[in-house]
Design a protein around this motif. Structure first.
Motif, PDB file in Angstrom:
ATOM      1  N   GLN A  28       0.935  -1.242   0.118  1.00  0.00           N
ATOM      2  CA  GLN A  28       0.169  -0.126  -0.118  1.00  0.00           C
ATOM      3  C   GLN A  28       0.790   1.436   0.118  1.00  0.00           C
ATOM      4  O   GLN A  28       1.996   1.290   0.626  1.00  0.00           O
ATOM      5  CB  GLN A  28      -1.103  -0.052   1.353  1.00  0.00           C
ATOM      6  CG  GLN A  28      -1.886  -1.319   1.061  1.00  0.00           C
ATOM      7  CD  GLN A  28      -2.532  -1.324   2.393  1.00  0.00           C
ATOM      8  OE1 GLN A  28      -1.816  -1.281   3.535  1.00  0.00           O
ATOM      9  NE2 GLN A  28      -3.797  -1.570   2.372  1.00  0.00           N
ATOM     10  N   PRO A  29       0.571   2.214  -0.860  1.00  0.00           N
ATOM     11  CA  PRO A  29       1.195   3.541  -0.821  1.00  0.00           C
ATOM     12  C   PRO A  29       1.392   4.208   0.629  1.00  0.00           C
ATOM     13  O   PRO A  29       0.084   4.293   1.263  1.00  0.00           O
ATOM     14  CB  PRO A  29       0.756   4.279  -2.118  1.00  0.00           C
ATOM     15  CG  PRO A  29      -0.618   3.611  -2.179  1.00  0.00           C
ATOM     16  CD  PRO A  29      -0.581   2.532  -1.743  1.00  0.00           C
ATOM     17  N   ARG A  30       2.466   4.704   0.795  1.00  0.00           N
ATOM     18  CA  ARG A  30       2.466   5.332   2.353  1.00  0.00           C
ATOM     19  C   ARG A  30       2.136   6.904   1.851  1.00  0.00           C
ATOM     20  O   ARG A  30       1.214   7.615   1.837  1.00  0.00           O
ATOM     21  CB  ARG A  30       3.773   5.036   2.894  1.00  0.00           C
ATOM     22  CG  ARG A  30       3.934   5.514   4.455  1.00  0.00           C
ATOM     23  CD  ARG A  30       4.973   4.903   5.009  1.00  0.00           C
ATOM     24  NE  ARG A  30       5.036   5.382   6.307  1.00  0.00           N
ATOM     25  CZ  ARG A  30       5.801   6.444   6.539  1.00  0.00           C
ATOM     26  NH1 ARG A  30       6.642   7.125   5.767  1.00  0.00           N
ATOM     27  NH2 ARG A  30       6.152   6.920   7.920  1.00  0.00           N
ATOM     28  N   TYR A  32       3.866   8.644  -1.046  1.00  0.00           N
ATOM     29  CA  TYR A  32       3.598   8.658  -2.562  1.00  0.00           C
ATOM     30  C   TYR A  32       3.609   7.025  -3.043  1.00  0.00           C
ATOM     31  O   TYR A  32       3.898   6.195  -2.274  1.00  0.00           O
ATOM     32  CB  TYR A  32       4.984   9.194  -3.117  1.00  0.00           C
ATOM     33  CG  TYR A  32       6.256   9.062  -2.825  1.00  0.00           C
ATOM     34  CD1 TYR A  32       6.865   8.322  -3.470  1.00  0.00           C
ATOM     35  CD2 TYR A  32       6.752   9.567  -1.764  1.00  0.00           C
ATOM     36  CE1 TYR A  32       8.264   7.975  -3.207  1.00  0.00           C
ATOM     37  CE2 TYR A  32       8.064   9.555  -1.615  1.00  0.00           C
ATOM     38  CZ  TYR A  32       8.600   8.505  -2.168  1.00  0.00           C
ATOM     39  OH  TYR A  32      10.196   8.411  -1.922  1.00  0.00           O
ATOM     40  N   PRO A  33       3.303   6.787  -4.308  1.00  0.00           N
ATOM     41  CA  PRO A  33       3.125   5.233  -4.665  1.00  0.00           C
ATOM     42  C   PRO A  33       4.298   4.568  -4.722  1.00  0.00           C
ATOM     43  O   PRO A  33       4.297   3.399  -4.182  1.00  0.00           O
ATOM     44  CB  PRO A  33       2.559   5.559  -6.208  1.00  0.00           C
ATOM     45  CG  PRO A  33       1.928   7.041  -6.162  1.00  0.00           C
ATOM     46  CD  PRO A  33       2.662   7.707  -5.170  1.00  0.00           C
TER      47      PRO A  33
ATOM     48  N   GLN B  28      -4.731   2.499   6.759  1.00  0.00           N
ATOM     49  CA  GLN B  28      -4.950   1.654   6.061  1.00  0.00           C
ATOM     50  C   GLN B  28      -5.037   0.193   6.645  1.00  0.00           C
ATOM     51  O   GLN B  28      -4.071  -0.051   7.662  1.00  0.00           O
ATOM     52  CB  GLN B  28      -3.934   1.448   4.939  1.00  0.00           C
ATOM     53  CG  GLN B  28      -3.865   2.900   3.975  1.00  0.00           C
ATOM     54  CD  GLN B  28      -2.809   2.885   3.229  1.00  0.00           C
ATOM     55  OE1 GLN B  28      -1.517   2.635   3.414  1.00  0.00           O
ATOM     56  NE2 GLN B  28      -3.000   3.456   1.930  1.00  0.00           N
ATOM     57  N   ARG B  40       0.149   7.506   8.439  1.00  0.00           N
ATOM     58  CA  ARG B  40       0.926   8.408   7.947  1.00  0.00           C
ATOM     59  C   ARG B  40       0.147   9.489   7.228  1.00  0.00           C
ATOM     60  O   ARG B  40      -0.468   9.075   6.161  1.00  0.00           O
ATOM     61  CB  ARG B  40       2.053   7.861   7.146  1.00  0.00           C
ATOM     62  CG  ARG B  40       3.350   8.745   6.829  1.00  0.00           C
ATOM     63  CD  ARG B  40       3.401  10.010   6.490  1.00  0.00           C
ATOM     64  NE  ARG B  40       4.585  10.331   6.026  1.00  0.00           N
ATOM     65  CZ  ARG B  40       4.731  11.702   5.310  1.00  0.00           C
ATOM     66  NH1 ARG B  40       3.760  12.141   4.789  1.00  0.00           N
ATOM     67  NH2 ARG B  40       6.132  12.046   5.437  1.00  0.00           N
ATOM     68  N   MET B 115      -3.749   8.883  -0.470  1.00  0.00           N
ATOM     69  CA  MET B 115      -3.067   7.703  -1.007  1.00  0.00           C
ATOM     70  C   MET B 115      -3.901   6.334  -0.615  1.00  0.00           C
ATOM     71  O   MET B 115      -3.453   5.333  -1.173  1.00  0.00           O
ATOM     72  CB  MET B 115      -1.553   7.280   0.051  1.00  0.00           C
ATOM     73  CG  MET B 115      -0.749   8.140  -0.449  1.00  0.00           C
ATOM     74  SD  MET B 115      -0.073   7.978  -2.130  1.00  0.00           S
ATOM     75  CE  MET B 115      -0.415   9.654  -2.781  1.00  0.00           C
ATOM     76  N   GLU B 340       6.724  13.284  -4.711  1.00  0.00           N
ATOM     77  CA  GLU B 340       6.726  12.336  -5.925  1.00  0.00           C
ATOM     78  C   GLU B 340       5.230  12.043  -6.128  1.00  0.00           C
ATOM     79  O   GLU B 340       4.963  11.431  -7.141  1.00  0.00           O
ATOM     80  CB  GLU B 340       7.708  11.246  -5.554  1.00  0.00           C
ATOM     81  CG  GLU B 340       7.956  10.505  -7.014  1.00  0.00           C
ATOM     82  CD  GLU B 340       9.077   9.420  -6.661  1.00  0.00           C
ATOM     83  OE1 GLU B 340      10.256   9.764  -6.556  1.00  0.00           O
ATOM     84  OE2 GLU B 340       8.616   8.163  -6.672  1.00  0.00           O
ATOM     85  N   ASP B 341       4.163  12.133  -5.057  1.00  0.00           N
ATOM     86  CA  ASP B 341       2.841  11.791  -5.503  1.00  0.00           C
ATOM     87  C   ASP B 341       2.471  12.772  -6.615  1.00  0.00           C
ATOM     88  O   ASP B 341       1.292  12.458  -7.082  1.00  0.00           O
ATOM     89  CB  ASP B 341       2.102  12.275  -3.945  1.00  0.00           C
ATOM     90  CG  ASP B 341       2.041  13.879  -3.452  1.00  0.00           C
ATOM     91  OD1 ASP B 341       3.091  14.389  -3.528  1.00  0.00           O
ATOM     92  OD2 ASP B 341       0.882  14.094  -3.455  1.00  0.00           O
TER      93      ASP B 341
END
Lengths: 436, 436
Positions: A28-30, A32-33, B28, B40, B115, B340-341
């Motif tokens: 799972q992305p934190r 950013y992917p 998540q 996060r 995310m 970077e997202d």
């Protein structure tokens, strides 16, 4: 080859008359992917395959197990080094491997939703029907029930993993105890425990509770500094690399021995735990283990003058729950609350349902115990203002508030161990850890 | 009150002519819904609010900031203890609070996808249009660009956080170095570093790399045992409680000093890093910092007889990239690869695009440097079989394979520091950590 897993797949297929698709899930992305949470494969997948293989799917059909995986991208070796090829991996796992894009599901395939939305969406596309995260579709219940039937009673490989998790957890709690002193931060105590896990290649099975405010049942903050005279409540358990959990709580004094009032209530909780563990054996209903602990606790509180009345009647009226508002424990296995992804289906056997009573409603497990089941036994005593100050719960003169006030230096005590039901009783997996 | 965050919100709103909704995101699920990954919050939310408040939404509209949150459930105090009420929290954060179910978005509100899928679904419902995880909708680009404009140049509060992350990271690397000895497992080295973070209430900004196989660029396994003569490559950085990152790599010998061949290549990488850091100042294009490092590295390899030719020509032909196949670094801030997202939108300024060249295509950042930007500088030398054995990349007699073979005891070296661009040069935030 992971022979225990071959056998588990065989036993599962023997219980199913339709194919089954088991998803490992995806990272799972934190923030950013590309920066993901540490990957944790689904427990059903770990149970049947034994390794956390992100993005993989296990198909059980026609008596055969096939693992479908995305072939590595062309530049994979550059970033991740040489990896075992399909033949090597299949050999190690004892199953066939196939590329993910070759996966075609037979009609009527059952599945269970993964935890991450991307995998659930993929499962839904593969199945041609929508799975919902956190919900079992009625058509998939036979798969859920077959998994429960297998995972409820731990095989030898599972017990070995539970023992490894217990051993690491005992070491971590010992490290914590050795670090306790006035002036140390809760975070620093946790750091010592976490290091014990990390050195073994393990992690935490759940968010740690390390707190001088033991009365806050789900206290996740670790930012406080311990003071002399505090009790510290530590609820921390390891998870093995294969995903198996331990769940242990100890409550220890900081900067000296227990005060006389702390010692008395600590003994009451220990006695309740001992009574509950003594009650664990095949054929016993878990709710009765809970009630045994509740009656023991109520009797102890009557003896101390905090409660007044007959312990059985106090429990029947939920008066004990003013101080012990949660259940005596839960299943433990690959999940610290084992199979809680299936809701109450694993915890409550057929014909058993959750009570609406304050003193029973939080009980996560109610089944007749069988050899091979593993459960926690975790009574507690807490002074929770939100409960004790609630007029709706005031038990009148059955609670002696003047006597209770003398025990103000006890905010929360819990003592928790992991117990394997044996052929004729119980094996406490975490017995090596001192309770006081 | 978090005054830096009030100011950030004011500056962001000054850049926007439409309202903006910023989601914190939600925890998540890990193996079952109630057992979640450590929460996060989204970096955009942390930047503007300063605290990780799960499930909350910040609305910026008409010059006003309002934080919407789910009111706590009735039994919240039982499980989580007393919490600050809306007035107290609003006071602390310097904004208005409102219940989540009162949230009505003005028309044309912009947003950026969280995310986690559950929050993205909620955002989509609130906006009345579908957001896609990992993708910025064209209508939301003004918000993305305004966030980039703010976050590119760190304010004083941001720099303080980056320094705190750097300080913890330096301490962790020192603890690692002190622990190095033949026979220790990579996991045990990481345990020492992680404890430094945990004691400070921090965590890791990204999955740690602690490996004797430094040539595997994304090696996540930590299960190997160190041997005398190994180089260990350690790429580990802290994340503060507020979410700010450090990103540091050191490569150290195990069980003695560097061998003569290790020492020579280690010096070549250090020289390349020093050349790159010396090139960092306002007005310089980051790609030129990369090329400066590449030329320095190529020159060093020519001097050692591994490469033959003119260093500039070798770099122009990507021959250096046989050994240094990644970029010199990236933005760092609230994300270890900052923003970077938003894809390459933050890393590549207007008019800059990624090159298709092997020696440049992995560069994550290409902008003209400005005061307040923070970047990593991380040259490396690796012997990656997947590259060196690739006939398509064979540089013929410009590579002296016989000489290279003498350096077989070097699998991978990387040296990485975090650098703040100042008014007239660079401030190495992680300078306190020895490089050799």
């Amino acid at each position: 080859m992971l022979t225990a897993h071959v056998e588990r797949r065989r036993r599962l297929m023997a219980r199913l008359d339709r194919p089954a698709l088991i998803a490992a899930g995806a990272p799972q992305p934190r923030n950013y992917p590309a920066n993901t949470q540490p990957f944790r494969a689904s427990s059903h997948f770990l149970y049947l395959v034994g390794r956390p293989l992100p993005g993989c799917f296990l198909l059980l059909a026609d008596g055969e197990a096939t693992l479908y995986r995305e072939p590595p991208p062309p530049d994979d070796a550059l970033w991740h080094g040489p990896q075992p090829d399909a033949a090597e991996l299949g050999e190690a796992l004892g199953l066939k491997l196939a590329p993910l894009d070759a996966l075609r599901l037979p009609p009527d395939t059952m599945s269970l939703p993964a935890m991450d939305a991307a995998t659930v969406a993929r499962q839904s596309r593969l199945l041609g029907r929508a799975l919902t995260p956190g919900r079992i579709d009625p058509t998939d219940l036979p798969l859920a029930d077959a998994m429960i039937a297998l995972r409820l009673r731990h095989d030898a490989a599972a017990v070995a993993e539970l023992r490894a998790a217990a051993e690491a957890t005992v070491a971590a709690h010992r490290a914590a105890r050795a670090a306790l002193r006035p002036g140390i931060a809760e975070y620093a105590v946790w750091a010592e425990m976490q290091a014990e896990f990390t050195r073994r290649g393990m992690g935490a099975a759940y968010a740690p509770i390390v707190t001088r405010r033991g009365e806050v049942l789900h206290e996740r903050g670790l930012h406080r500094t311990l003071e002399a005279g505090d009790l510290i409540l530590i609820d921390v358990g390891a998870e093995t690399a294969g995903g198996w959990a331990a769940d242990v709580t100890r409550t220890w004094p900081v900067g000296g021995p227990l005060s006389p009032t702390q010692a008395e209530l600590h003994r009451v909780v220990r006695d309740a735990q001992a009574a509950a563990i003594a009650a664990v054996k095949p054929g016993v209903r878990y709710r009765d283990v809970h009630l045994t602990a509740a009656v023991s606790l109520a009797a102890g509180l009557v003896e101390l003058g905090i409660l007044r009345g007959d312990p059985h009647e106090l429990v029947a009226d939920d008066v004990h729950a003013l101080f012990f508002p949660h259940g005596i424990g839960h299943l433990i296995g690959l999940d610290v609350h084992d199979m809680e992804d299936l809701g109450d289906r694993a915890g409550y056997g057929p014909g058993f349902t959750r009570s609406a009573r304050f003193g029973l409603g939080y009980l996560r497990l109610d089944r007749v115990l069988e050899p091979g089941m593993a459960v926690t036994i975790e009574p507690g005593f807490y002074q929770v203002p939100a409960i004790l100050d609630d007029p709706a719960r005031d038990p009148g003169d059955r609670l002696d508030r003047a006597t209770l006030a003398k025990f103000a230096d006890v905010r929360g005590i819990r003592i928790e161990d992991d117990v394997l039901v044996t052929a004729d009783g119980a094996d406490v997996l975490t017995e090596a850890l001192a309770r006081v």
